[in-house]
Design a protein around this motif. Structure first.
Motif, PDB file in Angstrom:
ATOM      1  N   LYS A 222       0.841  -1.186   0.000  1.00 47.88           N
ATOM      2  CA  LYS A 222       0.000   0.000   0.000  1.00 47.88           C
ATOM      3  C   LYS A 222       0.883   1.245   0.000  1.00 47.88           C
ATOM      4  CE  LYS A 222      -4.217   1.636   2.138  1.00 47.88           C
ATOM      5  NZ  LYS A 222      -5.027   1.681   3.333  1.00 47.88           N
ATOM      6  N   LEU A 223       0.844   1.994  -1.099  1.00 50.17           N
ATOM      7  CA  LEU A 223       1.685   3.177  -1.195  1.00 50.17           C
ATOM      8  C   LEU A 223       0.921   4.444  -0.820  1.00 50.17           C
ATOM      9  CD1 LEU A 223       3.438   2.250  -4.556  1.00 50.17           C
ATOM     10  CD2 LEU A 223       4.483   2.247  -2.291  1.00 50.17           C
ATOM     11  N   LYS A 224      -0.398   4.336  -0.889  1.00 50.81           N
ATOM     12  CA  LYS A 224      -1.194   5.529  -0.600  1.00 50.81           C
ATOM     13  C   LYS A 224      -1.234   5.828   0.899  1.00 50.81           C
ATOM     14  CE  LYS A 224      -5.186   4.653  -2.333  1.00 50.81           C
ATOM     15  NZ  LYS A 224      -6.551   4.782  -2.782  1.00 50.81           N
ATOM     16  N   GLY A 225      -1.495   7.067   1.216  1.00 49.42           N
ATOM     17  CA  GLY A 225      -1.726   7.441   2.606  1.00 49.42           C
ATOM     18  C   GLY A 225      -3.125   7.034   3.006  1.00 49.42           C
ATOM     19  N   PRO A 226      -3.543   7.381   4.212  1.00 47.45           N
ATOM     20  CA  PRO A 226      -4.896   7.038   4.652  1.00 47.45           C
ATOM     21  C   PRO A 226      -5.953   7.663   3.741  1.00 47.45           C
ATOM     22  CG  PRO A 226      -3.609   8.047   6.434  1.00 47.45           C
ATOM     23  CD  PRO A 226      -2.791   8.145   5.194  1.00 47.45           C
TER      24      PRO A 226
ATOM     25  N   LEU B 295      -2.367  10.532  12.101  1.00 45.65           N
ATOM     26  CA  LEU B 295      -2.922   9.594  13.091  1.00 45.65           C
ATOM     27  C   LEU B 295      -4.452   9.655  13.112  1.00 45.65           C
ATOM     28  CD1 LEU B 295      -0.473  10.022  16.113  1.00 45.65           C
ATOM     29  CD2 LEU B 295      -0.448   8.283  14.305  1.00 45.65           C
ATOM     30  N   ILE B 296      -4.986  10.863  13.080  1.00 43.33           N
ATOM     31  CA  ILE B 296      -6.450  11.004  13.073  1.00 43.33           C
ATOM     32  C   ILE B 296      -7.026  10.313  11.838  1.00 43.33           C
ATOM     33  CG2 ILE B 296      -8.370  12.652  12.897  1.00 43.33           C
ATOM     34  CD1 ILE B 296      -6.539  14.708  14.349  1.00 43.33           C
ATOM     35  N   ALA B 297      -6.380  10.546  10.697  1.00 44.84           N
ATOM     36  CA  ALA B 297      -6.870   9.961   9.444  1.00 44.84           C
ATOM     37  C   ALA B 297      -6.832   8.435   9.501  1.00 44.84           C
ATOM     38  CB  ALA B 297      -6.048  10.477   8.270  1.00 44.84           C
ATOM     39  N   GLU B 298      -5.745   7.885  10.054  1.00 41.75           N
ATOM     40  CA  GLU B 298      -5.649   6.413  10.161  1.00 41.75           C
ATOM     41  C   GLU B 298      -6.751   5.870  11.065  1.00 41.75           C
ATOM     42  OE1 GLU B 298      -1.704   5.333  11.364  1.00 41.75           O
ATOM     43  OE2 GLU B 298      -0.794   5.955   9.461  1.00 41.75           O
ATOM     44  N   VAL B 299      -7.023   6.588  12.148  1.00 42.51           N
ATOM     45  CA  VAL B 299      -8.082   6.157  13.069  1.00 42.51           C
ATOM     46  C   VAL B 299      -9.442   6.182  12.368  1.00 42.51           C
ATOM     47  CG1 VAL B 299      -9.388   6.867  15.132  1.00 42.51           C
ATOM     48  CG2 VAL B 299      -6.882   6.746  15.210  1.00 42.51           C
ATOM     49  N   ILE B 300      -9.685   7.260  11.614  1.00 42.79           N
ATOM     50  CA  ILE B 300     -10.956   7.377  10.879  1.00 42.79           C
ATOM     51  C   ILE B 300     -11.090   6.205   9.898  1.00 42.79           C
ATOM     52  CG2 ILE B 300     -12.169   8.753   9.118  1.00 42.79           C
ATOM     53  CD1 ILE B 300     -11.113  11.271  10.584  1.00 42.79           C
ATOM     54  N   ASP B 301     -10.003   5.893   9.195  1.00 45.04           N
ATOM     55  CA  ASP B 301     -10.018   4.754   8.262  1.00 45.04           C
ATOM     56  C   ASP B 301     -10.324   3.460   8.998  1.00 45.04           C
ATOM     57  OD1 ASP B 301      -9.443   6.424   6.220  1.00 45.04           O
ATOM     58  OD2 ASP B 301      -7.497   5.535   5.693  1.00 45.04           O
TER      59      ASP B 301
ATOM     60  N   TYR C 187      -9.128  21.548   7.362  1.00 45.80           N
ATOM     61  CA  TYR C 187     -10.335  21.072   6.666  1.00 45.80           C
ATOM     62  C   TYR C 187     -10.022  20.644   5.244  1.00 45.80           C
ATOM     63  CZ  TYR C 187     -10.532  25.562   4.214  1.00 45.80           C
ATOM     64  OH  TYR C 187     -10.230  26.638   3.430  1.00 45.80           O
ATOM     65  N   GLU C 188      -8.938  21.172   4.675  1.00 52.09           N
ATOM     66  CA  GLU C 188      -8.561  20.787   3.313  1.00 52.09           C
ATOM     67  C   GLU C 188      -7.697  19.532   3.296  1.00 52.09           C
ATOM     68  OE1 GLU C 188      -6.709  23.990   1.221  1.00 52.09           O
ATOM     69  OE2 GLU C 188      -8.661  24.853   0.702  1.00 52.09           O
ATOM     70  N   PHE C 189      -7.039  19.241   4.410  1.00 54.84           N
ATOM     71  CA  PHE C 189      -6.128  18.092   4.453  1.00 54.84           C
ATOM     72  C   PHE C 189      -6.877  16.786   4.694  1.00 54.84           C
ATOM     73  CE2 PHE C 189      -2.997  21.450   6.098  1.00 54.84           C
ATOM     74  CZ  PHE C 189      -2.621  21.773   4.809  1.00 54.84           C
ATOM     75  N   PHE C 190      -8.071  16.890   5.244  1.00 57.35           N
ATOM     76  CA  PHE C 190      -8.872  15.692   5.490  1.00 57.35           C
ATOM     77  C   PHE C 190      -9.910  15.527   4.394  1.00 57.35           C
ATOM     78  CE2 PHE C 190      -7.057  16.527   9.603  1.00 57.35           C
ATOM     79  CZ  PHE C 190      -6.827  15.260  10.119  1.00 57.35           C
TER      80      PHE C 190
END
Lengths: 251, 351
Positions: A6-10, A32-38, A59-62
């Protein structure tokens, strides 16, 4: 056995490049927040409230629905959202100026209501975007552009301990203070963030994780030294740990 | 339409909001509108709605921001000092283009002032109050029936233009009782669909971002120009006013809200004395009915603006009249309501 690389980020990150200074911890915490959301599978029902300050662009990064609250008001905005959309997951991302100065009333009352929202609180003991002024969390003796002789208790009072203050409120379901300046801290912090989201998802109440963070630019030190400075100065003032946990261990 | 019922002003507005489909109310008690907050606390649970008493007006307006960003019909109410506290949020809500309904039951000011009726928030209501180039649609009802009708309209207009709407009442309207006919309950399924922009979770679509913000000045200018296009449309389509005996009037009284209602009596009293008076009552304070006043300036000899303030709307009347005819002013302030006799005496002095 085959492996998928997996090369993509969360998925919960938009892929837009972070605009933070080198050595700043916002990027790590965003990830970390994004990984948790995933991992919780909630990306399509998550609503985020970005702050005023360096992370105003959060808000633009998520890759989730998002808005920007007026300075300090994120917990009130999140309250309105959550009351309107109780099935959605709502989180705020706030700095120390946002949460511990101008927005003290909003965070205390949202926590006290047991508002089913999650707050990620970045405490770097200084104002970032406005250029290194004193924060409520600035340490005694610490020099900033508005405490050029060092913060004095007599003139500016003492560093404000938000985790300790909020931990007294019965509406709080999960509350922890952590840091991300070492790899093992990063892994630990992710678990804590997940629990702060679970406090909301399980309907137990308000969840918050305070992350002690660096601001190399405004502290005036290189990133590696900033990590060390955090360890030696912030940690003794702001004790790490889990203050409230009504979520329990993961099954 | 149902039969007429006797209700208090603040409660009439609350009930009208619920019938218009408002299901989220955030507010904070302040005299003379606390009964509206109390009314919503009783009624909202009965219609599966949300009532939340915020810790401050600052929090209340931001709760509105959050709830409105999910596409629901939302309202708050307050009185003058409380509306001042809300200005930060009003500016953000206008910038984020969210449909929100505000009610300001105006009391005497400045500062803490008193709790009696006044119209001294006109500048704040119609000229901004918060920072930046923005506009709110502002209604000034004269009776509880009109307040009920304008409350319902306020939600539709807010939705149509994605713009905040303000109902500017005063302590007298808030506290009086009158018979009112309420509209039928709006079927929530027939309310405008906001899923194209609202924050409801990015399921199967690109995420929605709602902000009043862009760091690039050229982008922000474009956003502002877009707002102005919208305001232009509102000016063209949404102006409302009432004319009373203006056809042959030499003297045009200009007054709004409670003062407009009192002015009808003054017009009649003046006519009994052989003075051809008429009334122009702006119902939308923004957009202000400049054009009709300008037209009347070709016919009338004198304009007489009467306000429960030291003279705020009179500036708009002067703009509309544009030097064609004299514009006189009479006002009481601090929560004092002028009597018809004292206004008539002033009017007779002018001719």
């Amino acid at each position: 056995m085959s492996y998928k690389i997996k090369l993509k980020g969360p998925e919960a990150l938009s892929g837009k490049e972070f605009t933070y200074c080198p050595g700043c911890h916002h990027g790590i915490v965003h990830r970390l927040i994004a990984e948790v959301i995933d991992e919780l599978g909630i990306r399509e029902k998550t609503l985020m409230v970005a702050p005023v300050g360096c992370s105003v662009f959060a808000y633009e990064f998520f890759d989730v629905d998002g808005t920007v609250a007026p300075h300090g008001r994120a917990p009130a905005v999140a309250t309105g959202m959550k009351r309107a959309m109780p099935e959605n997951v709502v989180f705020t991302y706030q700095g120390d100026g946002d949460l511990a100065a101008i927005g003290t009333a909003e965070i205390i009352h949202a926590a006290n209501r047991g508002e089913k929202i999650t707050t990620i609180f970045i405490n770097n003991a200084i104002y970032g975007m406005t250029g290194g002024q004193m924060a409520p969390t600035t340490l005694l003796g610490m020099k900033t552009t508005t405490s050029p002789y060092g913060r004095s208790a007599e003139n500016e009072g003492y560093p404000l301990h938000m985790a300790e203050i909020l931990s007294n409120l019965p509406g709080v379901a999960f509350l922890a203070r952590t840091k991300v300046n070492k790899p093992q801290d990063v892994l630990k912090t992710k678990k804590l963030i997940k629990k702060a989201f679970l406090a909301q998802i399980e309907g137990k109440g308000f969840g918050m994780v305070e992350v002690l963070s660096t601001c190399p630019t405004n502290w005036g030190v290189p990133p590696v030294e900033a990590n060390k400075w955090l360890e030696e100065n912030l940690v003794p003032e702001f004790p790490l740990g889990v203050y409230v946990d009504k979520v329990g261990d993961e099954k | 339409m149902a039969e007429k019922v006797m209700v208090k002003g603040t409660e009439a507005i609350g009930e009208a909001a619920i019938r218009a489909g408002c299901r989220l109310y955030f507010g904070y008690p302040i005299t003379p509108q606390s009964e509206l907050t109390e009314y919503m606390s009783r009624r909202m649970p009965q219609v599966d709605g949300v009532f939340l008493q915020a810790e401050s007006e600052v929090a209340a307006v931001n709760m509105l921001y959050g709830a409105a960003s999910t596409g629901h019909r939302v309202m708050t109410s307050t009185s003058s000092p409380g509306y001042s506290l809300m200005q930060e949020g009003v500016s953000y809500i206008a910038g984020a283009e969210l449909p929100v309904v505000f009610v300001n039951v105006v009391r005497g000011g400045p500062g803490l002032g008193d709790i009696q009726p006044a119209q001294s928030d006109y500048f704040q209501a119609t000229k901004g109050g918060g920072h930046g180039d923005y506009r709110l649609v502002v209604y000034g009802p004269e009776s509880l029936q009109e307040a009920v009708e304008l409350t319902e309209k306020a939600f539709d207009v807010a939705d149509e233009y994605r713009n905040p709407v303000l109902i500017l009442a005063d302590g007298l309207l808030g506290q009086m009782m009158e018979p009112v006919e309420f509209p039928e309950y709006r079927d929530l399924n027939t309310l405008p669909d906001h899923s194209s922009w609202a924050m409801q979770g990015a399921k199967g679509r690109e995420p929605h971002k709602i902000t009043s913000f862009d760091i690039n000045e050229h982008v922000l200018e474009q956003m502002n120009l877009r707002y102005q296009e919208k305001y232009k449309k509102i000016i063209e389509k949404e102006q409302m006013w009432e004319e009373y005996k203006t056809e042959d009037a030499d003297i045009i009284i200009v007054a709004y809200g409670t003062m407009g209602r009192i002015a009808k009596t003054i017009v009649n009293m003046a006519r009994e004395k052989g003075v051809k008076a008429g009334l122009l009552r702006p119902i939308t304070l923004w957009p202000f009915p400049y054009e009709i006043i300008s037209k009347l300036a070709d016919q009338a000899k004198l304009f007489f603006t009467v306000e429960m303030s030291m003279g705020q709307m009179v500036e708009d009347v002067k703009l509309a009249v544009n030097g064609k005819k004299p514009v006189e002013f009479y006002g009481r302030t601090g929560g004092v309501v002028p009597t018809p006799n004292e206004v008539l005496a002033k009017l007779m002095e002018l001719i």
